[in-house]
Write an enzyme that holds these catalytic residues in place. Sequence first.
Site, short mmCIF file in Angstrom:
data_model
loop_
_atom_site.label_atom_id
_atom_site.label_comp_id
_atom_site.label_asym_id
_atom_site.label_seq_id
_atom_site.Cartn_x
_atom_site.Cartn_y
_atom_site.Cartn_z
N SER A 42 5.73 15.00 -48.01
CA SER A 42 5.50 15.55 -49.35
C SER A 42 4.86 16.93 -49.29
O SER A 42 5.07 17.76 -50.18
CB SER A 42 4.66 14.60 -50.19
N HIS A 134 -1.63 1.17 -51.50
CA HIS A 134 -1.08 0.49 -52.67
C HIS A 134 -1.77 -0.84 -52.98
O HIS A 134 -1.25 -1.63 -53.77
CB HIS A 134 0.43 0.26 -52.48
N HIS A 159 2.96 8.11 -57.65
CA HIS A 159 4.19 7.69 -56.97
C HIS A 159 4.27 6.17 -56.87
O HIS A 159 3.27 5.48 -56.89
CB HIS A 159 4.22 8.31 -55.56
#
Length: 201
Positions: A42, A134, A159
């Site tokens: 990224s 996450h 995201h």
Amino acid sequence: MLDPATVKGFLDPVEGEALAALAREAGRLGPVLEIGSYCGKSALYLGPAAREAGSVLYTLDHHRGSEEHQAGEEYHDPELFNAELGAVETLPALRETLFRGGLEDCVIPVVGRSAIVAAHWTTPLGMVFIDGGHSMDAALADYEGWTGRIVAGGILAIHDVFPDPADGGRPPYEIWKLAVASGLYDTVNRVGTLEVLRRRA
């Protein structure tokens, strides 16, 4: 430019291009911060965009891998595991990406735990991109630690937001809901699994 497809990571190119466009705009308001560097995929999109805006990208990661990267888990990569330490180690891969991509002038690695760095951070930010761990604890720490650092008109991008539980994990979706319910943000758009919000004045 180094081809992002040659770098390990999980960012779709369409999402990457969307992030770059956001950073070109929001980078004029202040530096860009991404949470979750991994190997730098990224950063290849965000770094040049921040440079174009006359700013920089801070890329934050503890570089020991998220929960799903640990030995025995679904996304474990033996090439990123330091057997001598018994730990995931992604910092060398990030630094190689930044060197090969010619981004050492505009991308600043920050090595540490998100909540700890956030607690001592004082620089206002034009954009925050959350793409770290996450688990609910990790995602919530990222949101709570950094949402207050975004300037008016700045961007919060999250995201891996999956409204349908069958498609993926819930924590990024849950913090997106918190951001929407906070009254601090207007929703901008959704690109792939990337949700984009703008900080209200």
